[in-house]
Design an enzyme around this catalytic site. Structure first.
Site, PDB file in Angstrom:
ATOM      1  CG  ASP A   9      -1.862   0.968   1.209  1.00  0.00           C
ATOM      2  OD1 ASP A   9      -2.091   1.686   0.218  1.00  0.00           O
ATOM      3  OD2 ASP A   9      -2.645   1.240   2.345  1.00  0.00           O
ATOM      4  CG  ASP A  99      -3.235   3.825  -3.675  1.00  0.00           C
ATOM      5  OD1 ASP A  99      -4.177   2.983  -3.976  1.00  0.00           O
ATOM      6  OD2 ASP A  99      -3.444   4.361  -2.484  1.00  0.00           O
ATOM      7  CD  GLU A 100      -5.404  -0.748  -1.532  1.00  0.00           C
ATOM      8  OE1 GLU A 100      -5.158  -1.719  -0.615  1.00  0.00           O
ATOM      9  OE2 GLU A 100      -6.161   0.011  -1.582  1.00  0.00           O
TER      10      GLU A 100
END
Length: 354
Positions: A9, A99-100
């Site tokens: 993350d 983003d993850e």
């Protein structure tokens, strides 16, 4: 074979990119926002500022707050750099946002002396190539990896080596900590004297599903015990075509949900046509405000490309989902693709062409 799953993350992704590119934001409360906060850096969070909050409210909490208008194109390009770095490790990856993502490292980890070493190397490699930090969690499944990645933020790591370790760590945590438990559900559980994760353990699966419905009851029973068999759903290139959108505001009304579902479908369908494919599997993805994600799909016997028919299937699948509020992400994906030129006409197609 026991699985080993990693969840990464990126830390305050949008805000971190802006700070890297403009050092004057460093150590200063800052948000990336239009009318609504998309990302708040850690300095801003100290004032109680969070995503989905209006900039008006945020400014009241922190009068000297710096506000940066979102540059989605820049964030997307940065995400692609990260994705390409991760894909050099393995293709067993499920990217769930810019983003993850989840990575099945069951085989990859054998090349490293320890899980700790792999996690450290992963974080440092991302930072070396992007100047951005990420937090990493490793577990025996997706739920334990996800919880682990949040424990030592920012730029930290945590590892659960077994379901037992996860259960021991979680038992004294507030029930809201359990993935899938949002504010409304938490209040309902509190009325039944369920305040901590360990409070769920005194109920059987039958009791929980009777009280809270099949989906939520099963989620409570399994996740509180660290049980999660869901696979890392990765697709090889060209094996799927789709689109998804994340929304700053939660979608709640039938009108806005239908509009956004239509929009994401049109994007996915355009990509299907551009690549000259037909499809046999239609899949939709829904993520809620509390981060719970639902994936549902329908597979048909004959590959098709008819726009209206495909949208009918999308609506049909979506209607099977129980909860239709507080939606933060919608996605439509076409799988089981067949190249148009190689397709065998069905009897119905033969008949209609005459």
């Amino acid at each position: 074979m026991n699985r080993i799953i990693l969840h990464y993350d990126m830390d305050c992704f949008y805000a971190s990119i802006e700070t890297r590119d403009n050092p004057r934001y460093k150590n200063h409360p800052m948000v990336v926002a239009g009318g609504v906060v998309t990302t708040a850096n850690y300095e801003a969070r100290k004032y109680g500022i969070h995503s989905a909050m209006s900039t008006f409210e945020a400014k009241k909490l922190c009068p000297n707050l710096m506000i940066v208008f979102p540059n989605k194109e820049k964030y997307f390009k940065e995400s692609q750099i990260i994705h390409n770095l991760v894909l050099k490790i393995t293709h067993k990856i499920e990217f769930i946002a810019l983003d993850e993502g989840y990575i099945d490292i069951t085989e990859v980890i054998k090349k490293f002396s320890s899980k700790e070493k792999f996690a450290k190397t992963f974080r440092e490699r991302i930072f070396k190539h992007t100047g951005l930090t990420c937090s990493v969690g490793i577990g025996v499944n997706k739920i334990s990896a996800k919880i682990a990645s949040d424990i030592n933020k920012p730029f930290g790591q945590y590892i659960f080596n077994s379901e037992e370790e996860f259960v021991e760590y979680m038992k004294e945590k507030k029930i809201r900590k359990l993935q899938g438990v949002g504010e409304k559900f938490e209040k309902l559980l509190n009325k039944d004297n369920i305040f901590l994760v360990k409070d769920v353990h005194k109920f059987s699966l039958k009791e929980l599903t009777k009280r809270y419905g099949k989906a939520r009851g099963e989620l409570l029973y399994l996740y509180s015990r660290g049980i999660d068999y869901s696979p890392v759903e990765y697709d090889k290139p060209t094996h799927s075509v789709g689109a998804e959108n994340t929304y700053s505001f939660s979608l709640n009304t039938e009108e806005e949900i239908n509009k956004k579902l239509q929009e994401v479908f049109e994007t996915a369908y355009r990509r299907l046509k551009e690549k000259n494919f037909l499809t046999k599997t239609i899949s939709i993805k829904v993520r809620y405000e509390d981060r719970v994600t639902i994936n549902k799909a329908k597979t048909i016997s004959i590959a098709i490309y008819d726009r209206d028919k495909l949208f009918e299937y999308v609506q049909e699948i979506f209607n099977e989902i129980e909860e239709k509020s507080s939606i933060k992400l919608l996605g439509v994906t076409f799988k089981n693709l067949v190249e148009f030129s190689m397709r065998q006409l069905s009897f119905k197609d033969e008949f209609n062409s005459k």
